[in-house]
Scaffold this motif. Structure first.
Motif, mmCIF file in Angstrom:
data_model
loop_
_atom_site.group_PDB
_atom_site.id
_atom_site.type_symbol
_atom_site.label_atom_id
_atom_site.label_comp_id
_atom_site.label_asym_id
_atom_site.label_seq_id
_atom_site.Cartn_x
_atom_site.Cartn_y
_atom_site.Cartn_z
ATOM 1 N N LEU A 179 45.175 -3.262 77.116
ATOM 2 C CA LEU A 179 46.511 -3.279 75.873
ATOM 3 C C LEU A 179 47.683 -1.913 76.414
ATOM 4 N N TYR B 263 49.315 -4.635 61.752
ATOM 5 C CA TYR B 263 49.586 -5.240 63.072
ATOM 6 C C TYR B 263 49.588 -6.261 64.054
ATOM 7 N N SER C 202 49.371 -9.898 66.779
ATOM 8 C CA SER C 202 48.707 -9.743 67.644
ATOM 9 C C SER C 202 49.683 -11.287 68.550
ATOM 10 N N ALA D 203 43.668 -8.968 71.369
ATOM 11 C CA ALA D 203 44.620 -7.745 70.898
ATOM 12 C C ALA D 203 43.994 -7.793 68.993
ATOM 13 N N SER E 146 52.385 -13.656 72.593
ATOM 14 C CA SER E 146 53.015 -12.099 72.583
ATOM 15 C C SER E 146 54.625 -12.615 72.461
ATOM 16 N N SER F 43 52.009 -3.024 67.345
ATOM 17 C CA SER F 43 51.161 -3.869 68.036
ATOM 18 C C SER F 43 50.310 -3.515 68.981
ATOM 19 N N PHE F 44 49.276 -4.670 69.088
ATOM 20 C CA PHE F 44 48.747 -4.270 70.440
ATOM 21 C C PHE F 44 48.620 -5.741 71.089
ATOM 22 N N ASP F 45 49.141 -5.021 72.667
ATOM 23 C CA ASP F 45 49.936 -6.325 73.333
ATOM 24 C C ASP F 45 48.917 -6.082 74.999
ATOM 25 N N THR F 46 49.504 -6.700 76.065
ATOM 26 C CA THR F 46 49.206 -6.347 77.349
ATOM 27 C C THR F 46 50.868 -5.971 77.166
ATOM 28 N N ASN G 45 42.351 -7.823 79.080
ATOM 29 C CA ASN G 45 42.726 -9.453 79.334
ATOM 30 C C ASN G 45 42.059 -9.663 80.290
#
Length: 325
Positions: free
Chosen positions: A127, A157, A159, A166, A189, A204-207, A252
């Motif tokens: 992430l 945040y 996800s 996330a 996403s 945010s937290f994401d790939t 992930n």
């Protein structure tokens, strides 16, 4: 002369027939569907479409991608788990519907280990911790923690959904840093990214893959990568360990699965074809382009990997006592 050669001719005919039988796929020649449990635009969807493109060139039939999002990926996974074991309906499995979502959603109608045939491991991506630079002045992880704590209430945040990697990482982030956050789940996403860019949420937290262009353009600011090492596609973004928070890691993983009871010849064929696809120049370049780290894994090893992920990571998620709202 003709009578003497009849056994030879018969043997050759039988040999040719057996070769033709072996050359055919072990399942009907109708299109294969890969079910993606999130909307278009995320890492699962990206990888599924590249894989489908390469497999369509290698197999006698077309390979199509179908998106069935919802409930942290469990809706699409539940659909695949109930399909005939003929190799025509497959799952682009990943951490959410297999590991992190089942503990937080009520009445998930499948066992994440025995409810599927786990065919092949594809790879994993970490992430990235991101902020909208118009809303958040922080440029490093310590600064982000300070900014969060200074707000009048817990900032939201984003996800890709409740039960996503996330989401779980966000809870771990809050626990580890003492910076309270409010989870804002999305159906994938892409809609989350739109709100982050638009300023509806500050972080945010994401790939990484689907966000890297916005990061390069300055529309988003990458704070840290949740991996042990920096990523080739974003070499200037420090790891969480470099940013002063060792052990704050998340990834992930992606794989290919089918309904339970998939016949061994189909499993062997699909595993071999996926391995060949991952080794193809097109897949290699596209996988690298999207930040997916590939690791060779046998089919039995992948099954054991899934069971261990469910036991360790899924157990940790269950211990958090989270529930999907």
């Amino acid at each position: 002369m003709r009578r003497r050669n009849l056994p030879v001719i018969a043997a050759l005919a039988a040999f040719s027939a057996s070769r033709a039988t072996l050359a055919q796929p072990a399942w009907p020649s109708r299109p294969i569907r890969i079910i993606v449990t999130f909307p278009p635009g995320g890492s699962s969807d990206i990888v599924a479409r590249v894989l489908a493109e390469v497999l369509s060139q290698r197999l006698p039939q077309r390979v199509l991608v179908e998106n069935r999002p919802g409930a942290g990926g469990t809706l699409g996974a539940a659909y695949v788990a109930t399909q005939p074991a003929d190799g025509l309906t497959l799952l682009l499995s990943n951490t959410a519907p297999i590991v992190t979502s089942p503990p937080i959603y009520a009445n998930v109608p499948y066992d994440p280990v025995t409810g599927f045939t786990h065919i092949a491991y594809l790879g994993a991506t970490p992430l990235v911790i991101m902020v909208n630079p118009r809303l958040v002045p922080a440029t490093d992880l310590a600064g982000l923690v300070t900014w969060i704590k200074a707000q009048s209430g817990p900032p939201g945040y984003g996800s890709s959904g409740a039960g996503s990697v996330a989401h779980i990482f966000g809870e771990a982030f809050s626990s580890r840093t003492g910076a309270a956050l409010t989870h804002v789940p999305y159906r994938g996403s892409a809609p989350m990214q739109a709100d982050l860019l638009g300023g509806a949420i500050p972080l945010s937290f994401d790939t990484l893959p689907q966000n890297v262009e916005h990061i390069r353009a300055g529309r988003l600011r990458a704070i840290a990568i949740t991996a042990p090492a920096r990523q080739e596609m974003a070499p200037d973004v420090p790891t969480t360990a470099e940013a002063g928070f060792p052990g704050l890691l998340a990834e992930n993983w992606l794989g290919l699965a089918g309904p339970p009871g998939l016949p061994a010849p189909i499993v062997a064929t699909l595993h071999a074809e996926v391995a060949a696809a991952l080794d193809s120049p097109l897949m290699k370049s596209r996988i690298l382009e999207h930040g997916i780290a590939v690791r060779p894994m046998t089919q039995p090893d992948f099954t054991r990997f899934v069971a261990e992920e469910v036991r360790v990571v899924g157990g940790a998620v269950k211990a958090l006592g989270l529930t999907a709202q």
